[in-house]
Design an enzyme around this catalytic site. Structure first.
Site, mmCIF file in Angstrom:
data_model
loop_
_atom_site.group_PDB
_atom_site.id
_atom_site.type_symbol
_atom_site.label_atom_id
_atom_site.label_comp_id
_atom_site.label_asym_id
_atom_site.label_seq_id
_atom_site.Cartn_x
_atom_site.Cartn_y
_atom_site.Cartn_z
ATOM 1 N N HIS A 401 0.854 -1.198 0.000
ATOM 2 C CA HIS A 401 0.000 0.000 0.000
ATOM 3 C C HIS A 401 0.883 1.239 0.000
ATOM 4 O O HIS A 401 1.941 1.236 0.623
ATOM 5 C CB HIS A 401 -0.906 -0.007 1.246
ATOM 6 C CG HIS A 401 -2.041 0.958 1.143
ATOM 7 N ND1 HIS A 401 -1.929 2.267 1.526
ATOM 8 C CD2 HIS A 401 -3.301 0.791 0.674
ATOM 9 C CE1 HIS A 401 -3.089 2.878 1.297
ATOM 10 N NE2 HIS A 401 -3.933 2.011 0.784
ATOM 11 N N GLU A 454 -7.940 -5.035 -0.322
ATOM 12 C CA GLU A 454 -8.538 -5.829 -1.391
ATOM 13 C C GLU A 454 -8.565 -7.321 -1.123
ATOM 14 O O GLU A 454 -9.440 -8.019 -1.605
ATOM 15 C CB GLU A 454 -7.756 -5.599 -2.685
ATOM 16 C CG GLU A 454 -8.263 -4.413 -3.419
ATOM 17 C CD GLU A 454 -7.573 -4.244 -4.744
ATOM 18 O OE1 GLU A 454 -6.911 -5.194 -5.202
ATOM 19 O OE2 GLU A 454 -7.693 -3.160 -5.295
HETATM 20 C C1 LIG Z 1 -0.614 -0.751 -3.798
HETATM 21 C C2 LIG Z 1 0.686 -0.428 -4.548
HETATM 22 C C3 LIG Z 1 0.322 0.169 -5.927
HETATM 23 C C4 LIG Z 1 1.494 0.592 -3.729
HETATM 24 O O1 LIG Z 1 2.665 0.815 -4.402
HETATM 25 P P1 LIG Z 1 3.797 1.860 -4.015
HETATM 26 O O2 LIG Z 1 3.587 2.455 -2.691
HETATM 27 O O3 LIG Z 1 3.921 2.778 -5.159
HETATM 28 O O4 LIG Z 1 5.044 0.900 -3.852
HETATM 29 P P2 LIG Z 1 6.199 0.738 -4.895
HETATM 30 O O5 LIG Z 1 5.607 0.500 -6.242
HETATM 31 O O6 LIG Z 1 7.105 1.912 -4.713
HETATM 32 O O7 LIG Z 1 6.897 -0.595 -4.405
HETATM 33 C C5 LIG Z 1 7.983 -0.665 -3.487
HETATM 34 C C6 LIG Z 1 8.657 -2.000 -3.630
HETATM 35 O O8 LIG Z 1 7.792 -3.029 -3.160
HETATM 36 C C7 LIG Z 1 7.489 -3.949 -4.208
HETATM 37 N N1 LIG Z 1 6.057 -4.247 -4.154
HETATM 38 C C8 LIG Z 1 5.052 -3.398 -3.818
HETATM 39 N N2 LIG Z 1 3.882 -4.051 -3.833
HETATM 40 C C9 LIG Z 1 4.154 -5.328 -4.180
HETATM 41 C C10 LIG Z 1 3.348 -6.470 -4.376
HETATM 42 N N3 LIG Z 1 2.043 -6.428 -4.201
HETATM 43 N N4 LIG Z 1 3.945 -7.594 -4.746
HETATM 44 C C11 LIG Z 1 5.286 -7.668 -4.939
HETATM 45 N N5 LIG Z 1 6.112 -6.616 -4.758
HETATM 46 C C12 LIG Z 1 5.548 -5.463 -4.391
HETATM 47 C C13 LIG Z 1 7.806 -3.219 -5.495
HETATM 48 O O9 LIG Z 1 8.137 -4.139 -6.515
HETATM 49 C C14 LIG Z 1 8.984 -2.382 -5.070
HETATM 50 O O10 LIG Z 1 10.109 -3.223 -5.065
HETATM 51 P P3 LIG Z 1 11.543 -2.673 -5.540
HETATM 52 O O11 LIG Z 1 11.992 -1.772 -4.410
HETATM 53 O O12 LIG Z 1 12.353 -3.919 -5.680
HETATM 54 O O13 LIG Z 1 11.326 -1.932 -6.838
HETATM 55 C C15 LIG Z 1 1.510 -1.714 -4.724
HETATM 56 O O14 LIG Z 1 1.839 -2.236 -3.465
HETATM 57 C C16 LIG Z 1 0.831 -2.743 -5.602
HETATM 58 O O15 LIG Z 1 0.925 -2.683 -6.819
HETATM 59 N N6 LIG Z 1 0.116 -3.739 -4.983
HETATM 60 C C17 LIG Z 1 -0.584 -4.745 -5.723
HETATM 61 C C18 LIG Z 1 -1.896 -4.246 -6.259
HETATM 62 C C19 LIG Z 1 -2.922 -4.034 -5.185
HETATM 63 O O16 LIG Z 1 -3.088 -4.864 -4.297
HETATM 64 N N7 LIG Z 1 -3.640 -2.919 -5.266
HETATM 65 C C20 LIG Z 1 -4.665 -2.576 -4.306
HETATM 66 C C21 LIG Z 1 -4.280 -1.409 -3.481
HETATM 67 S S1 LIG Z 1 -5.499 -1.068 -2.241
#
Ligand SMILES: CC(C)(COP(=O)(O)OP(=O)(O)OC[C@H]1O[C@@H](n2cnc3c(N)ncnc32)[C@H](O)[C@@H]1OP(=O)(O)O)[C@@H](O)C(=O)NCCC(=O)NCCS
Length: 516
Positions: A401, A454
């Site tokens: 998140h 979710e």
């Molecule tokens: C929710 C979300 C978009 C938040 O992303 P964010 O705060 O922008 O986090 P980042 O994209 O900067 O990710 C940070 C690191 O964690 C990893 N990461 C984050 N969420 C992950 C996940 N669900 N699975 C695997 N790795 C994940 C990223 O690959 C990144 O790794 P890196 O440092 O090696 O590049 C992200 O966690 C995600 O895509 N989750 C899956 C989709 C989801 O469940 N969405 C519903 C949200 S309520």
């Protein structure tokens, strides 16, 4: 850059701060944070003797806090920017400003003969150089506006590091555990939880507003047919526009608080009826009229499924609905407030918010976590499946998140709801959750990835018979209450939201090309 003609030629030495707040690279992060707090500065320079070797800023502290590190053991040199750029005291302020804005720095050490003699900040430079902030403030503001405060609100907030969020002054999870959705709706609109008498009056107010106006009900089958490929949420945009026209919603700028509240009540009450009617029509079924004798959530499921739900299912869905009414300044809420700030009517603001919610990065993909569980299938398959996905660089759906770096309180609550409901999917989900957290901790160490809303929302809704195509619409049916609370708040103390952008194209004015 717009510097006024009369700006005196001043140099960095005239405006820099000194003495500079410094730390040693080997100092603890806690000591550096204390120095920043005591000296009320946004950065400290790490020095070796009097030679600057690094800079540690508030942004670094935020990064450090988000990482969950221990400030009593972590060291400054692990988090500072080493060998920072510096500027000489004799440089004129306009050149200094250009250098800071080009690099996106907020502070830069002033160095003469290898010795730290001061520090200069972007703010000092802007004040002195009388530079129009709109042109260059963009360097100070993160893309995506993370952490930027754009309004004051009494509706609620999210504390990501603590895993806590609240509606008004109450813990949102506690509200979901012990109150009805009508009570929380009352809290969001009126600012207080209702008494028993107020609850009854509020429910009586809502019941007749659930009916779809006859002129809209007549066109609904055709709309559902035309939008068969689009789904209920997209069709909701169209019907809210019709609803606003039908009831003659006027610009928020021209109406008083009572009339706007009346518009908001109508929209929030009828959204579940519209969504379920469109859903049923798209399934080739007749819409089910709202039952004024049923409370909100039971009525919602009855209109969707055609039969009154069990009390257990109605309560589970109600808890999910309460937990998703509001969540800080998310993209759809912000959209609703921006549109309201122009004085547009309430229907326009809600239609815009639905559009923002529909994107996969916001509310548009809540069934993906459930699809992932289906793809994994059995617990024996979990480890290789999850490991393979993370190693390929895929995201595990329902994990991670932007704001929560600890357990998402909504997921913790919904896990409890799912456990109460029971069933084979719940057991599998819990096993997969545990395995996924283990795999993420191993393959993505330090990222603090936990289950988000979710993951269990999908399980709860699926167990209660809500089809996957209705997951995002169900989210919208509760979030509309949060949007409307924000619309009412924005209109009550309005100021047009009109930010600026940084122009980065070819320098204008260029000569117009000859038409050939
Ligand atoms: C929710 C979300 C978009 C938040 O992303 P964010 O705060 O922008 O986090 P980042 O994209 O900067 O990710 C940070 C690191 O964690 C990893 N990461 C984050 N969420 C992950 C996940 N669900 N699975 C695997 N790795 C994940 C990223 O690959 C990144 O790794 P890196 O440092 O090696 O590049 C992200 O966690 C995600 O895509 N989750 C899956 C989709 C989801 O469940 N969405 C519903 C949200 S309520």
């Amino acid at each position: 850059m717009a510097v006024t003609e009369s700006t005196p030629a001043r140099v960095v030495a005239d405006i820099m701060s000194h003495p500079v707040a410094t730390v040693a690279p080997g100092d603890k992060m806690a000591e550096a944070a204390a120095t920043m707090r005591e000296r009320r500065v946004g950065s400290v320079v790490a020095v070796d003797g009097s030679r600057p070797v690094g800079i540690l800023t508030e942004r670094d502290l935020v990064r450090f806090t988000a990482s969950g590190g221990d400030a009593g053991t972590a060291l400054v040199h692990e988090w500072m920017t080493a060998s920072p750029d510096s500027i000489a005291p004799g440089v004129d302020v306009v050149t200094a400003f250009a250098s800071l804005s080009e690099h996106g720095y907020r502070h830069i050490p002033v160095v003469e003969a290898d010795e730290l003699v001061g520090i200069v900040s972007m703010r000092d430079l802007m004040r002195i150089a009388q530079i129009q902030p709109a042109e260059h403030l963009a360097h100070e503001i993160p893309r995506g506006l993370e952490g930027v405060v754009v309004a004051e609100t009494t509706i609620g907030d999210v504390r990501g590091l603590e895993g806590f969020y609240h509606y008004r002054q109450y813990n949102a999870v506690e509200l979901a555990e012990s109150r009805t959705i009508e009570d929380v709706w009352h809290l969001m609109f009126e600012g207080e939880l209702p008494t028993l008498a107020q609850r009854a009056a509020f429910q009586a107010q809502i019941a007749p507003l659930r009916e779809i106006p006859a002129s809209i009900a007549t066109v609904l089958p055709e709309l559902a047919r035309l939008g068969a490929e689009a789904g209920p949420l997209d069709m909701l945009r169209t019907t809210i526009s019709l609803l606003g026209a039908h009831f003659g919603f006027r610009p928020s700028l021209d109406v008083d608080a009572a009339e706007l509240r009346d518009n908001a009540m109508r929209v929030c009450a009828v959204v579940p009826t519209l969504l379920t009617a469109i859903h049923r029509l798209q399934q080739g079924l007749e819409p089910v009229a709202p039952d004024p004798g049923l409370p909100y959530a039971a009525n919602y499921l009855a209109m969707m499924q055609g039969t009154a739900p069990s009390a257990e299912h109605a309560r589970a869905v109600e808890q999910y609905l309460i937990s998703t009414i509001d969540h800080g300044f998310n993209a759809s809420t912000f959209t609703a407030r921006v549109i309201t700030s122009t004085g547009a009517d309430l229907a326009a603001a809600v239609v815009g918010a639905i559009g923002a919610l529909s994107g996969p990065l916001h509310g548009g993909a809540p069934s993906r976590a459930l699809d992932m569980l289906d793809a994994i299938g059995t617990i024996d398959n979990a480890d290789p499946w999850l490991r393979g996905a993370v190693e390929r660089g895929d995201r595990l759906m329902g994990f991670g998140h932007r704001v929560y770096k600890t357990d998402d309180p909504r997921s913790v609550m919904l896990r409890g709801v799912a456990e109460r409901l029971g069933g084979p999917k719940v057991e599998l989900a819990e096993q997969i959750e545990a395995k996924a957290i283990e795999v993420l901790a191993e393959l993505k160490p330090g990222r603090k990835l936990y289950t988000n809303v979710e993951f269990y929302a999908g399980i709860v809704m699926d167990t209660c018979g809500v089809p996957r195509t209705m997951f995002t619409p169900t989210f919208a049916s509760s979030r509309v209450i949060g949007w409307c609370a924000h619309i009412l708040e924005q209109a009550a103390a309005n100021r047009l939201i009109r930010p600026s952008a940084l122009y980065v194209g070819p320098p204008p004015p260029q000569p117009l090309p000859q038409l050939r």
